[in-house]
Design a protein around this motif. Structure first.
Motif, PDB file in Angstrom:
ATOM      1  N   TYR A  61       0.600  -1.287  -0.056  1.00  0.00           N
ATOM      2  CA  TYR A  61      -0.216  -0.037   0.442  1.00  0.00           C
ATOM      3  C   TYR A  61       0.644   1.385   0.098  1.00  0.00           C
ATOM      4  CZ  TYR A  61       0.950  -0.550   5.000  1.00  0.00           C
ATOM      5  OH  TYR A  61       1.946  -0.824   5.959  1.00  0.00           O
TER       6      TYR A  61
ATOM      7  N   GLU B  79       0.436  14.442  16.465  1.00  0.00           N
ATOM      8  CA  GLU B  79       1.640  14.684  17.286  1.00  0.00           C
ATOM      9  C   GLU B  79       2.094  15.657  17.136  1.00  0.00           C
ATOM     10  OE1 GLU B  79       4.437  11.243  16.953  1.00  0.00           O
ATOM     11  OE2 GLU B  79       3.836  11.071  15.239  1.00  0.00           O
TER      12      GLU B  79
ATOM     13  N   GLY C 150      10.603  15.973   9.723  1.00  0.00           N
ATOM     14  CA  GLY C 150      10.235  14.324   9.692  1.00  0.00           C
ATOM     15  C   GLY C 150       9.230  13.884  10.806  1.00  0.00           C
TER      16      GLY C 150
ATOM     17  N   LEU D 184       5.046  13.911  11.442  1.00  0.00           N
ATOM     18  CA  LEU D 184       3.841  15.264  10.577  1.00  0.00           C
ATOM     19  C   LEU D 184       2.427  14.889  11.590  1.00  0.00           C
ATOM     20  CD1 LEU D 184       5.164  15.011   7.125  1.00  0.00           C
ATOM     21  CD2 LEU D 184       5.366  16.994   7.994  1.00  0.00           C
TER      22      LEU D 184
ATOM     23  N   ARG E  50       9.996  -1.718  19.851  1.00  0.00           N
ATOM     24  CA  ARG E  50       9.154  -1.048  18.047  1.00  0.00           C
ATOM     25  C   ARG E  50       7.911  -1.039  19.191  1.00  0.00           C
ATOM     26  NH1 ARG E  50       8.808   0.363  14.979  1.00  0.00           N
ATOM     27  NH2 ARG E  50       7.332  -0.554  13.582  1.00  0.00           N
TER      28      ARG E  50
ATOM     29  N   TYR F 262       1.896  -5.893  17.921  1.00  0.00           N
ATOM     30  CA  TYR F 262       1.422  -6.736  17.407  1.00  0.00           C
ATOM     31  C   TYR F 262       2.526  -7.715  17.546  1.00  0.00           C
ATOM     32  CZ  TYR F 262       1.754  -3.173  13.511  1.00  0.00           C
ATOM     33  OH  TYR F 262       1.556  -2.382  12.422  1.00  0.00           O
TER      34      TYR F 262
ATOM     35  N   ALA G 290      14.116   7.889  11.765  1.00  0.00           N
ATOM     36  CA  ALA G 290      13.579   6.006  11.283  1.00  0.00           C
ATOM     37  C   ALA G 290      13.104   5.806  10.168  1.00  0.00           C
ATOM     38  CB  ALA G 290      12.701   5.470  12.134  1.00  0.00           C
TER      39      ALA G 290
ATOM     40  N   GLY H 171      12.042   4.507   8.158  1.00  0.00           N
ATOM     41  CA  GLY H 171      11.137   2.833   8.318  1.00  0.00           C
ATOM     42  C   GLY H 171      10.938   1.492   9.704  1.00  0.00           C
TER      43      GLY H 171
ATOM     44  N   GLY I  64       8.229  -5.754  10.774  1.00  0.00           N
ATOM     45  CA  GLY I  64       8.489  -6.739  11.737  1.00  0.00           C
ATOM     46  C   GLY I  64       7.049  -7.542  11.663  1.00  0.00           C
TER      47      GLY I  64
HETATM   48  P1  HAM Z   1       5.898   2.720  12.811  1.00  0.00           P
HETATM   49  O1  HAM Z   1       6.997   2.762  13.298  1.00  0.00           O
HETATM   50  O2  HAM Z   1       5.805   3.286  13.588  1.00  0.00           O
HETATM   51  O3  HAM Z   1       5.490   1.306  12.338  1.00  0.00           O
HETATM   52  O4  HAM Z   1       5.863   3.583  11.048  1.00  0.00           O
HETATM   53  C1  HAM Z   1       6.643   2.920  10.201  1.00  0.00           C
HETATM   54  C2  HAM Z   1       7.144   4.408   8.971  1.00  0.00           C
HETATM   55  O5  HAM Z   1       6.174   5.747   9.146  1.00  0.00           O
HETATM   56  C3  HAM Z   1       8.307   5.333  10.098  1.00  0.00           C
HETATM   57  O6  HAM Z   1       9.745   4.243   9.896  1.00  0.00           O
HETATM   58  C4  HAM Z   1       8.192   6.532   9.997  1.00  0.00           C
HETATM   59  O7  HAM Z   1       9.232   6.320   8.650  1.00  0.00           O
HETATM   60  C5  HAM Z   1       7.266   7.232   9.307  1.00  0.00           C
HETATM   61  N1  HAM Z   1       5.922   7.687  10.306  1.00  0.00           N
HETATM   62  C6  HAM Z   1       6.257   7.464  11.411  1.00  0.00           C
HETATM   63  N2  HAM Z   1       5.143   8.447  12.323  1.00  0.00           N
HETATM   64  C7  HAM Z   1       5.508   9.770  11.767  1.00  0.00           C
HETATM   65  C8  HAM Z   1       5.072  10.671  11.291  1.00  0.00           C
HETATM   66  N3  HAM Z   1       4.382  11.331  12.304  1.00  0.00           N
HETATM   67  N4  HAM Z   1       6.291  11.625  10.312  1.00  0.00           N
HETATM   68  C9  HAM Z   1       6.319  11.510   9.799  1.00  0.00           C
HETATM   69  N5  HAM Z   1       6.619  10.042   9.520  1.00  0.00           N
HETATM   70  C10 HAM Z   1       5.976   8.963   9.988  1.00  0.00           C
HETATM   71  C11 HAM Z   1       4.254   0.857  11.353  1.00  0.00           C
HETATM   72  O8  HAM Z   1       2.992   1.782  10.947  1.00  0.00           O
HETATM   73  C12 HAM Z   1       3.976  -0.442  10.700  1.00  0.00           C
HETATM   74  N6  HAM Z   1       2.325  -0.332  10.591  1.00  0.00           N
HETATM   75  C13 HAM Z   1       5.168  -1.087  10.018  1.00  0.00           C
HETATM   76  C14 HAM Z   1       5.097  -2.184   9.582  1.00  0.00           C
HETATM   77  C15 HAM Z   1       3.927  -2.586   8.945  1.00  0.00           C
HETATM   78  N7  HAM Z   1       4.689  -3.658  10.605  1.00  0.00           N
HETATM   79  C16 HAM Z   1       4.626  -4.413  10.469  1.00  0.00           C
HETATM   80  N8  HAM Z   1       3.881  -4.634   9.277  1.00  0.00           N
END
Ligand code: HAM
Length: 395
Positions: free
Chosen positions: A75, A83, A88, A90, A228, A232, A250, A252, A255
């Motif tokens: 996706y 926040e 970096g 948003l 993390r 989950y 970060a 990305g 896990g």
């Molecule tokens: P997450 O670490 O919360 O993981 O977010 C992944 C990436 O989204 C972060 O490393 C960062 O680059 C970007 N990100 C998160 N919050 C923000 C923000 N407020 N502004 C800009 N960039 C941001 C997940 O979201 C999990 N769903 C990842 C995953 C997929 N795990 C398993 N499947």
């Protein structure tokens, strides 16, 4: 994504708030502090803070476990977290993410593939010096054993923790490991973290993932404090950071999450792994990396209004025949129009002036070698179309 066999899935931008609360965990920062809730009279919704929960919801609803052994889905879209915005970070940002979900689908090579895909995307945009940190949380039982171990280690030192972490001690002790406050960081550094809480199977699985990464020459650093922020995860967790980003470093993360499908009401044995990259952070870290401009094959250079009208007709014919092109609609000098052709990466320029119009030909200039040809534009530009088709490799 296509290289690795992933297909696109599009889920709604807002969903039932409980989906996110149940998936990400009531004690996670994303649910506790950042969920942007919408409410109507009877239902509660939230703007999606991430993509995994919605993909899993859709996987269950569409019974994908009965249809395919492994669903490989990706996706790209906006995510929302309430926040305080800073560099970096948003409130509305974009993720590109992938999830591989299937019954009994855990395999160390699949974990390695997922990480290789994330690293591959980052490298393909020209971003250098990224660091991959990896850890394993093991099974839910291993996770439980680890949280008990942490509580034991931290029990006597609660007064050295920040206020947030004192409440995390009871609710979600893992979060203390990546607290940014200096006092907590010092406490964490002094902990004697080991992998003793892991079952032999979890350890063997993790070792196999690391071996697969090594074989693919993907550099990593095992980081025992990487836990993390979302509830989950089980087994492999990873994060990719880049020094060009400053404090929110970060790019990305992802896990394995082997229990989430069952916890949301799907089949017991469905296992999954995924990641998401933050697109704005990718762009920030890339800085002035030279992005290739989107290229067009031809650029029409025309002077008077009549020249422009004829040039526009020619462009339309070329586009109908699958040849991309553009023109300046301004009345500009030859020099400035040639600059435009250069900027948009046109491989050929088609010059239309008074003489060309009168005699029914166009002057074609090949931008690579500077050579010029004159080609008839009579008979619906047939010769011109044929010329570009014959030179397809240059077009
Ligand atoms: P997450 O670490 O919360 O993981 O977010 C992944 C990436 O989204 C972060 O490393 C960062 O680059 C970007 N990100 C998160 N919050 C923000 C923000 N407020 N502004 C800009 N960039 C941001 C997940 O979201 C999990 N769903 C990842 C995953 C997929 N795990 C398993 N499947």
């Amino acid at each position: 994504m296509a290289l690795y066999g992933y297909q696109e899935i599009r889920t709604p931008v807002f969903e039932d708030v409980h989906l996110f609360k149940r998936s990400l965990g009531a004690t996670s920062d994303v649910v506790n502090k950042q969920l942007m809730e919408l409410s109507s009279d009877k239902d509660g919704f939230a703007l999606r803070p991430e993509g995994t929960a919605s993909v899993v919801r859709s996987y269950i609803e569409n019974h994908l476990d009965k249809k395919e052994a492994l669903s490989k889905l990706f996706y790209i879209g906006p995510m929302f977290r309430g926040e305080r915005p800073q560099k970096g970070r948003l409130r509305q940002f974009h993720q590109i993410g992938a999830e591989a979900i299937g019954p009994a689908s855990s395999h160390p090579l699949l974990d390695a593939e997922m990480i290789a895909l994330a690293v591959g995307i980052i490298e393909s945009v020209g971003l250098k010096n990224s660091r991959l940190k990896i850890n394993t949380l093991g099974t839910p039982q291993d996770k439980q054993a680890f949280s008990e171990f942490l509580r034991q280690q931290l029990a006597g030192r609660k007064d050295q923790l920040c206020e947030d972490c004192r409440s995390r001690f009871e609710r979600n002790v893992f979060r203390i490991l990546d607290c940014k406050s200096e006092g907590c960081k010092a406490v964490v550094r002094s902990l004697n973290l080991s992998t003793d809480h892991l079952s032999p199977e979890s350890r063997a699985y993790f070792d196999a993932v690391l071996r697969a990464l090594t074989k693919r020459k993907i550099d990593f650093e095992v980081s025992p404090t990487l836990v993390r922020g979302l509830d989950y995860y089980t087994h492999t967790v990873f994060e990719i950071s880049n020094p060009a980003l400053g404090s929110q470093d970060a790019v990305g993360a992802g896990g394995r999450y082997n229990r989430l499908v069952a916890e949301l009401g799907g089949s017991e044995n469905v296992e999954a792994i995924g990641f998401a990259l933050g697109m704005e952070r990718l762009l920030l870290a890339m800085g002035d990396v030279n992005l290739q401009p989107s290229t067009v094959s031809v650029c029409v250079v025309a002077f008077s209004e009549d020249d422009q009208a004829l040039g526009f007709d020619i462009l339309s014919v070329l586009r109908r025949n699958g040849i991309s092109g553009d023109m300046s609609f301004a009345k500009a000098s030859m020099k400035s129009q040639m600059r435009l052709a250069d900027r948009i990466g046109a491989r050929h320029v088609i010059i239309i002036g008074e003489e060309e119009r009168q005699k029914g030909f166009a002057t074609i200039k090949n931008m690579a070698d500077g050579l010029q040809h004159q080609i008839s534009i009579l008979d619906s530009c047939e010769l011109l179309v044929n010329y570009f088709r014959a030179n397809a490799q240059n077009v």
